[in-house]
Design a protein around this motif. Structure first.
Motif, mmCIF file in Angstrom:
data_model
loop_
_atom_site.group_PDB
_atom_site.id
_atom_site.type_symbol
_atom_site.label_atom_id
_atom_site.label_comp_id
_atom_site.label_asym_id
_atom_site.label_seq_id
_atom_site.Cartn_x
_atom_site.Cartn_y
_atom_site.Cartn_z
ATOM 1 N N TYR A 460 -17.921 0.847 25.719
ATOM 2 C CA TYR A 460 -18.205 0.060 27.093
ATOM 3 C C TYR A 460 -18.032 0.179 28.076
ATOM 4 O O TYR A 460 -18.843 -0.501 29.603
ATOM 5 C CB TYR A 460 -17.559 -1.364 26.366
ATOM 6 C CG TYR A 460 -18.102 -1.977 25.058
ATOM 7 C CD1 TYR A 460 -19.054 -3.251 25.791
ATOM 8 C CD2 TYR A 460 -18.365 -1.582 23.568
ATOM 9 C CE1 TYR A 460 -20.184 -3.646 24.525
ATOM 10 C CE2 TYR A 460 -18.998 -2.105 23.001
ATOM 11 C CZ TYR A 460 -20.077 -3.318 23.359
ATOM 12 O OH TYR A 460 -20.660 -3.758 22.589
ATOM 13 N N GLU A 536 -12.747 -5.626 31.217
ATOM 14 C CA GLU A 536 -12.700 -6.546 30.209
ATOM 15 C C GLU A 536 -14.007 -7.541 30.735
ATOM 16 O O GLU A 536 -14.499 -7.869 30.187
ATOM 17 C CB GLU A 536 -11.510 -7.581 31.101
ATOM 18 C CG GLU A 536 -9.995 -7.220 30.145
ATOM 19 C CD GLU A 536 -8.441 -7.688 31.469
ATOM 20 O OE1 GLU A 536 -8.892 -8.441 32.855
ATOM 21 O OE2 GLU A 536 -7.891 -7.547 30.633
ATOM 22 N N ASP A 537 -14.288 -7.076 32.041
ATOM 23 C CA ASP A 537 -15.892 -7.313 32.542
ATOM 24 C C ASP A 537 -17.280 -7.449 31.522
ATOM 25 O O ASP A 537 -17.765 -7.963 31.578
ATOM 26 C CB ASP A 537 -16.096 -6.636 33.721
ATOM 27 C CG ASP A 537 -15.089 -7.895 34.843
ATOM 28 O OD1 ASP A 537 -14.503 -8.570 34.588
ATOM 29 O OD2 ASP A 537 -15.973 -7.138 36.111
ATOM 30 N N GLN A 538 -16.625 -6.153 30.143
ATOM 31 C CA GLN A 538 -17.484 -5.932 29.564
ATOM 32 C C GLN A 538 -17.615 -6.152 28.472
ATOM 33 O O GLN A 538 -18.201 -6.758 27.406
ATOM 34 C CB GLN A 538 -17.185 -4.151 29.368
ATOM 35 C CG GLN A 538 -16.562 -2.978 30.151
ATOM 36 C CD GLN A 538 -18.023 -3.686 30.899
ATOM 37 O OE1 GLN A 538 -18.978 -3.468 31.095
ATOM 38 N NE2 GLN A 538 -17.866 -3.334 32.466
ATOM 39 N N GLY A 539 -16.339 -7.795 28.410
ATOM 40 C CA GLY A 539 -16.979 -9.053 27.219
ATOM 41 C C GLY A 539 -16.084 -9.063 26.439
ATOM 42 O O GLY A 539 -14.814 -7.734 26.678
ATOM 43 N N SER A 540 -15.917 -9.568 25.318
ATOM 44 C CA SER A 540 -14.586 -9.354 24.372
ATOM 45 C C SER A 540 -14.155 -8.565 23.171
ATOM 46 O O SER A 540 -13.011 -8.590 23.596
ATOM 47 C CB SER A 540 -14.886 -11.249 23.823
ATOM 48 O OG SER A 540 -16.190 -11.339 23.035
ATOM 49 N N PHE A 541 -15.506 -8.033 23.022
ATOM 50 C CA PHE A 541 -15.467 -6.781 22.112
ATOM 51 C C PHE A 541 -13.899 -6.055 22.706
ATOM 52 O O PHE A 541 -13.898 -5.102 22.160
ATOM 53 C CB PHE A 541 -16.710 -6.371 21.455
ATOM 54 C CG PHE A 541 -16.203 -5.219 21.109
ATOM 55 C CD1 PHE A 541 -15.522 -5.471 19.396
ATOM 56 C CD2 PHE A 541 -16.422 -3.558 21.069
ATOM 57 C CE1 PHE A 541 -15.150 -4.176 19.001
ATOM 58 C CE2 PHE A 541 -16.205 -2.699 20.204
ATOM 59 C CZ PHE A 541 -15.556 -2.659 19.326
ATOM 60 N N GLN A 543 -12.820 -6.184 25.448
ATOM 61 C CA GLN A 543 -11.002 -6.840 25.695
ATOM 62 C C GLN A 543 -10.785 -6.427 23.521
ATOM 63 O O GLN A 543 -9.420 -6.116 24.561
ATOM 64 C CB GLN A 543 -11.332 -8.217 26.268
ATOM 65 C CG GLN A 543 -11.765 -8.535 26.954
ATOM 66 C CD GLN A 543 -12.199 -9.881 27.649
ATOM 67 O OE1 GLN A 543 -11.261 -10.736 26.882
ATOM 68 N NE2 GLN A 543 -12.829 -10.437 29.044
ATOM 69 N N GLU A 544 -10.643 -6.900 23.675
ATOM 70 C CA GLU A 544 -9.913 -6.757 21.986
ATOM 71 C C GLU A 544 -9.731 -5.363 22.004
ATOM 72 O O GLU A 544 -8.563 -5.269 20.931
ATOM 73 C CB GLU A 544 -10.333 -7.839 21.331
ATOM 74 C CG GLU A 544 -11.033 -9.193 21.207
ATOM 75 C CD GLU A 544 -11.837 -9.864 20.575
ATOM 76 O OE1 GLU A 544 -11.851 -9.421 19.368
ATOM 77 O OE2 GLU A 544 -12.254 -11.354 20.776
ATOM 78 N N SER A 545 -10.576 -4.690 21.859
ATOM 79 C CA SER A 545 -10.138 -3.116 21.348
ATOM 80 C C SER A 545 -9.330 -2.706 22.232
ATOM 81 O O SER A 545 -8.442 -1.908 21.500
ATOM 82 C CB SER A 545 -12.187 -2.691 21.770
ATOM 83 O OG SER A 545 -12.799 -3.331 20.789
ATOM 84 N N GLU A 547 -7.097 -4.354 24.120
ATOM 85 C CA GLU A 547 -5.278 -4.785 24.037
ATOM 86 C C GLU A 547 -4.572 -4.876 22.743
ATOM 87 O O GLU A 547 -3.852 -4.666 23.001
ATOM 88 C CB GLU A 547 -5.498 -6.101 23.631
ATOM 89 C CG GLU A 547 -6.037 -7.032 25.161
ATOM 90 C CD GLU A 547 -5.074 -6.974 25.697
ATOM 91 O OE1 GLU A 547 -3.705 -6.415 25.876
ATOM 92 O OE2 GLU A 547 -5.611 -6.772 27.255
#
Length: 731
Positions: A460, A536-541, A543-545, A547
């Motif tokens: 991502y 983080e700008d690439q989206g929730s997935f 971000q979650e990956s 974190e």
């Protein structure tokens, strides 16, 4: 008792008295002459009506006479086919008759390079070197060599002999299409190819040019004949189409030779590369030339290569071709573009090196920037986790492409990750778009193939950079692109990537701040927080990956992304089209050739830094007065830009996507010399995209159903695709 027939010889007085020209005198004394009125003016056009007294349609060929040379036959022809011209000619004095044809262009040398559109047939006159050297030699392999050892299997030897006989017959049949014409007085000779049905020929070339096969073309023309009730289209078959296409090879090359030889052309450039398809290798050559102020990119030839693909062999082949096409090519060549393969760019014996040494002037060597960027992208991607990231990209795509159930369910197939790294973006885009379905299917069917969370974070994070690069590569592949515009696109790409990854230029300052990741030479650095924000700008997935990783993996991911970004930018900074003899980047910028560049250059600087560099080259073909006009027109252009608000605004609207022809077309008349000079500089091909496009056409045309197509016919297909352009240029 019948009288003996008298073989009246040709008299030299016939030349002036009846406007004749002696053509040949054979060893046995046989002679032939032709009518100069036919040569220069053509026959009279007469309608076949009841009042005209004519029972047959007018002919379009040239009248030839052989023994016996009877005066009443001359008069009968002249009175019947050139009535008004013959009446005028008889009233002239001997001195006037001597100069009567001097000011006339030959009928075969007028419209569209020897084409007379007012008649039903076309006579194409081609220089002998094109027919004998290019058509007769380069396109046919010399099969007179030993077909094998004495111990070879008899059946295999017979098959080889049969194939050789077939190839020899093909060459004989191809050469029969061209008739030799000898000019005894000049001591020269040419070849003529006659197309007896112009309409049918032009229609066939149009159909072949848009991709139809020879059989499809013949069928389409026959259907047109039936639907339109046009008798002139009768009799077309695939053999006639094939012959017409082969003739067009010589015709197209003759057209290009005339374009390069035009007085307005002082420079031209070449681009070439080799490729193998279905066991046969070809070398494709293209040229760009500014003809009468119009910059045009043309296919030259796709030559079959029968020898080993060494630089020396290719060099000899190209020199042989260029000498036959345009013997003075060494004095006009200004650039040669190629990819970075060692056979092409080797500093000692590479093809480009050999060509540059052969030329009379300084030749600009171009290494195609899209190829360079491809290498940079590959190197940068393989640095990520020591190549494991990109390996998984490839392995996962192979796995997905083999899952038929998944393909049926999704109704889409994973793109193939080909050798070109520009395709990497398409694969990454597919992974992101169908991520949920891919993860679900792989988890259920083969969990071992499922990429890890850190791999998804990298995918991502890096995908936007690959997408940005792909956009630039598309721009760099434009066939009308100029070198200066190319540099602007590359710098714009570097700027976009710098902003995307928040890269800071630190000018070699030794910085050990743990909040940053620095490049190995301390020239760049990126704040770790900036990379985290980018993830983080690439989206929730994404971000979650991210974190979900432990702190060690997080730090490692940030570092890998940072190093990737800086490696990529550093590599792009080294991309430069112009190369020196050692194939290293040149420091100097490309010469200004666009009005937007020239209006901002002081006249003195233009003369010193632009014109003076090429003065020796250009004065080989232009007079000193014409070169002086280039200087004067530049001064006038600068003045016009300052004083005329309309021109000022029009030029300021030009961007790095504006073509050379469009940019110069906004100017009023009076800048023809400056435009032609700038066009010579602009003729250097900025890339080899057009060559690669030719190979795509070659592979499309030479498919599994046409694998036995003659090389000459294949080249004819290329010529049909640019026929309209060539005809328009020479109109």
């Amino acid at each position: 008792m019948g009288g003996k027939k008298v073989a009246t010889p040709f008299q030299s007085s016939h030349i002036l008295q009846y406007g004749m020209e002696l053509i040949t005198t054979e060893a046995n004394g046989a002679q032939s002459c032709r009518c100069l009125f036919c040569v220069h003016q053509g026959r009279d056009v007469v309608e076949v009506t009841g009042d005209s007294g004519r029972k047959r349609k007018n002919r379009t060929d040239i009248k030839y006479f052989t023994k016996p040379f009877l005066l009443h036959q001359y008069r009968h022809h002249l009175e019947g086919q050139h009535k008004e011209s013959w009446m005028l000619y008889q009233t002239l004095s001997p001195d006037e008759k001597k100069s009567y044809f001097n000011g006339m262009a030959k009928r075969t040398n007028t419209l569209h390079n020897y084409m007379d559109l007012s008649t039903a047939s076309i006579d194409y006159v081609i220089q002998n070197s094109i027919i004998e050297t290019i058509i007769g030699d380069l396109f046919f392999r010399d099969d007179d060599e030993d077909s094998g050892d004495d111990n070879d299997d008899e059946d295999a030897a017979a098959a080889i002999a049969k194939k050789a006989a077939k190839k020899a017959k093909e060459k004989v049949n191809a050469m029969k299409l061209f008739v030799k014409n000898v000019n005894i007085e000049m001591g020269t000779y040419t070849y003529t190819a006659t197309i007896k049905n112009e309409m049918r020929f032009e229609l066939a070339m149009d159909h072949v040019g848009v991709g139809m096969s020879f059989r499809q073309t013949a069928a389409a023309i026959d259907h047109a004949r039936i639907r339109t009730n046009t008798p002139k289209l009768q009799g077309m078959n695939d053999l006639i189409v094939t012959q017409s296409v082969r003739v067009l090879v010589a015709v197209g090359l003759q057209m290009i030779a005339r374009i390069i030889d035009n007085p307005s052309v002082w420079a031209f450039s070449l681009a070439g590369d080799g490729s193998t398809h279905r066991g046969q290798s070809f070398f494709d050559l293209r040229t760009r030339v500014c003809y009468r102020g119009f910059l045009v990119n043309l296919h030259l030839v796709a030559i079959p290569m029968f020898e080993r693909h060494t630089a020396q062999n290719i060099f000899r082949m190209l020199v042989k071709f260029l000498d036959a096409l345009y013997p003075n090519w060494r004095a006009k060549l200004i650039g040669f573009s190629s990819d970075g393969e060692n056979t092409m760019t080797g500093r000692h014996g590479g093809l480009v090196t050999l060509i540059v040494k052969e030329a009379e002037n300084d030749v600009i060597r171009i290494w195609c920037p899209p190829h360079q960027i491809d290498i940079v992208v590959k190197k940068s991607a393989e640095c990520v986790f020591d190549g494991s990231w990109v390996k998984i990209v490839y392995d996962f795509s192979v796995y997905l492409r083999a899952q038929n159930n998944l393909i049926i369910k999704m109704k889409v197939k994973c793109p193939r990750k080909a050798n070109r790294w520009a395709n990497l973006g398409n694969v990454l885009k597919f992974y992101k778009q169908y991520r949920r379905a891919l993860i679900e299917y792989t988890t259920e069917n083969n969990p071992a193939k499922l990429p890890t969370a850190d791999w998804w974070v990298l995918t991502y994070a890096l995908a936007p950079a690959i997408d940005t690069i792909n956009v630039t590569i598309v721009q760099l592949q434009s066939q009308s692109l100029l070198i200066a515009q190319q540099e602007e696109h590359i710098q714009s790409l570097i700027g976009s990537l710098t902003v995307l990854f928040s890269v800071e230029i630190v000018d070699g300052v030794n910085n050990h701040d743990e909040a940053y990741v620095s490049y190995h030479d301390q020239s760049m650095r990126i704040a770790s927080a900036a990379i985290i924000a980018h993830i983080e700008d690439q989206g929730s997935f994404a971000q979650e990956s991210y974190e979900g990783l432990n702190e060690v993996d997080k730090t490692r991911i940030v570092k890998e992304i940072s190093i990737y970004a800086m490696t990529l930018i550093a590599g792009l900074n080294d991309v430069k089209a112009e190369r020196n003899d050692a194939n290293r980047a040149l420091d100097q910028d490309a010469a200004p050739v666009m009005p937007a560049q020239l209006v901002k250059m002081r006249p003195g600087v233009f003369v010193k830094d632009v014109l003076a560099v090429r003065r020796v080259h250009v004065t080989k073909f232009w007079s000193a007065v014409k070169v002086d006009m280039v200087e004067e027109e530049h001064r006038q252009l600068v003045k016009l830009y300052k004083e005329d608000t309309i021109i000022h605004d029009a030029i300021n609207k030009h961007t790095n996507t504006t073509t050379f022809n469009d940019a110069w077309d906004v100017l009023p008349s009076g800048f023809d010399n400056l435009r032609a000079f700038s066009g010579g500089l602009a003729s250097v091909l900025a890339n080899t995209t057009a060559v690669e496009s030719d190979f795509s056409i070659l592979k499309w045309e030479l498919d599994e159903f046409r694998s036995s197509m003659m090389h000459l016919s294949l080249e004819g297909i290329f010529q049909t695709k640019q026929r309209r352009l060539l005809v328009a240029l020479l109109r």
